[in-house]
Design a protein around this motif. Sequence first.
Motif, mmCIF file in Angstrom:
data_model
loop_
_atom_site.group_PDB
_atom_site.id
_atom_site.type_symbol
_atom_site.label_atom_id
_atom_site.label_comp_id
_atom_site.label_asym_id
_atom_site.label_seq_id
_atom_site.Cartn_x
_atom_site.Cartn_y
_atom_site.Cartn_z
ATOM 1 N N SER A 166 -0.557 -2.067 -8.099
ATOM 2 C CA SER A 166 -0.894 -3.054 -7.076
ATOM 3 C C SER A 166 -0.547 -2.564 -5.670
ATOM 4 O O SER A 166 -1.135 -3.025 -4.686
ATOM 5 C CB SER A 166 -0.160 -4.372 -7.356
ATOM 6 N N THR A 167 0.396 -1.616 -5.571
ATOM 7 C CA THR A 167 0.857 -1.169 -4.249
ATOM 8 C C THR A 167 0.282 0.185 -3.828
ATOM 9 O O THR A 167 0.605 0.669 -2.744
ATOM 10 C CB THR A 167 2.393 -1.054 -4.243
ATOM 11 N N ASP A 227 -1.453 0.318 -0.304
ATOM 12 C CA ASP A 227 -0.505 0.177 0.804
ATOM 13 C C ASP A 227 0.277 1.481 1.004
ATOM 14 O O ASP A 227 0.539 1.883 2.145
ATOM 15 C CB ASP A 227 0.473 -0.972 0.531
ATOM 16 N N GLU A 228 0.643 2.118 -0.094
ATOM 17 C CA GLU A 228 1.367 3.381 -0.003
ATOM 18 C C GLU A 228 0.516 4.459 0.671
ATOM 19 O O GLU A 228 1.005 5.242 1.490
ATOM 20 C CB GLU A 228 1.808 3.837 -1.394
#
Length: 221
Positions: free
Chosen positions: A176-177, A180-181
């Motif tokens: 899910s991240t 963003d990373e």
Amino acid sequence: MPLTKDEKKISLYEQVYLTIKDHIIKGVFSPGQKLVESKLVNLLNTSRTPIREALRRLEMEGLVVSQPSQGAEVTNFTKEALTDLFECNSVLEGLAARKAAENIDYESIVQLEECLFLAKKYFEQDKLDEVVVKNTLFHETILNSSDNLTVIHMMRLIKSQVLAYRSFISSYKFRSTFMDEHWEIFQAIKNREPDKAEELMKKHIMNDYIAIDTQIGNYFN
């Protein structure tokens, strides 16, 4: 201009090597599967010589192992190998991100940003194969922007093994991240912050390791 005899030979050897490699990475040849020369000869409609050369190259890349008097087989997965692989991957990709923050040109910055926008768009459209393509290009652009030929060569070898592990996980899902990373890594590189870019990339790769390890943990038990 027609290919010369030597060029045709090189082309054939390369085709055989790439075909076997692709079969391993995509899981057509499964971990631990015996790679019988006679069967590969029939499958690829070629002689034993390019088959043997391909298997030697793939052994150097860690995708194939040869056992005395037993022939070659696809490298089997182990918990230790997975850990070692991603630890090395995190260090090398971290270094690539550091060097990219120092050396990247304007065109590559634009390409990175385009990869991020398109990956987000395809993810929202559930076009996951396209997301994979853009994510791969994102990492490749950073690697090439490092201008470090040694790191680039070593990463080429490691990437093949990482892809093989991913293909083993038929249920692999994007974290899910992850997006963003990627954006954080991009910003650090764009802003010429090598320390931050390296640290973010290393953390990103190890987060991938944790996700993969969680999903295939039962395989090692």
